[in-house]
Motif scaffolding. Structure first.
Motif: not given
Ligand code: THU
Length: 138
Positions: A22, A24, A26, A42, A44, A51, A53-55, A88-91
């Motif tokens: 990505s 991207y 986090v 994060n 991946e 994958t 997420c960082a949280e 950014i806001s958590p998934c």
């Molecule tokens: N991602 C996170 O780590 N935390 C979030 O709150 C949103 C998305 C990561 C997952 C993936 O590796 C990348 O951001 C793009 O979605």
């Protein structure tokens, strides 16, 4: 601990983001009631689905070290090679993991820089209203 210190820890954790697909990155930093801070990034995977997420990385590190009670989580994210620009806001999956371990007043700091005015604080209750949690199974 001051909010800004936790945000700085999230920014540091983001440096380790593994995001070749990505691009991207986090970072998250989780403050446990013990006073310890657990960073997460994060991570991946070529198969995409695995994958993390960082949280959740931060939560899983902490829980695996015996922590069960938490006060706050700081989150930062954005294109890996750019400056942070917006929060950014958590998934939804990460919100559900928070709800497993944290009370409704757990604080979530969404930051876009280290400055005193570069974050907004929310409660878990605000981010996941009417959630399903451990109490439902009692
Ligand atoms: N991602 C996170 O780590 N935390 C979030 O709150 C949103 C998305 C990561 C997952 C993936 O590796 C990348 O951001 C793009 O979605």
């Amino acid at each position: 601990m001051e909010d800004r210190e936790l945000i700085r820890a999230a920014i540091r954790a983001r440096e380790n983001a593994y995001c070749p697909y990505s691009g991207y990155g986090v970072g998250a930093a989780l403050l446990a009631c013990s006073g310890r801070v657990y960073g997460g990034c994060n991570i991946e995977n070529a198969a995409y689905g695995p994958t993390n997420c960082a949280e959740r990385t931060a939560f899983f590190k902490a829980v695996s070290e015996g922590e069960r009670e938490f006060l706050a989580l700081a989150i930062v994210g954005g294109p890996r090679d750019g400056e942070l620009q917006e929060s950014i806001s958590p998934c939804g999956v990460c919100r559900q993991v928070m709800a497993e371990f944290c009370p409704p007043d757990f604080r979530v700091l969404l930051a876009w820089g280290e400055g005193a005015d570069q974050y907004r604080a929310y409660t878990l209750e605000q981010l996941l209203p009417l959630g399903f949690g451990p109490d439902n199974l009692k």
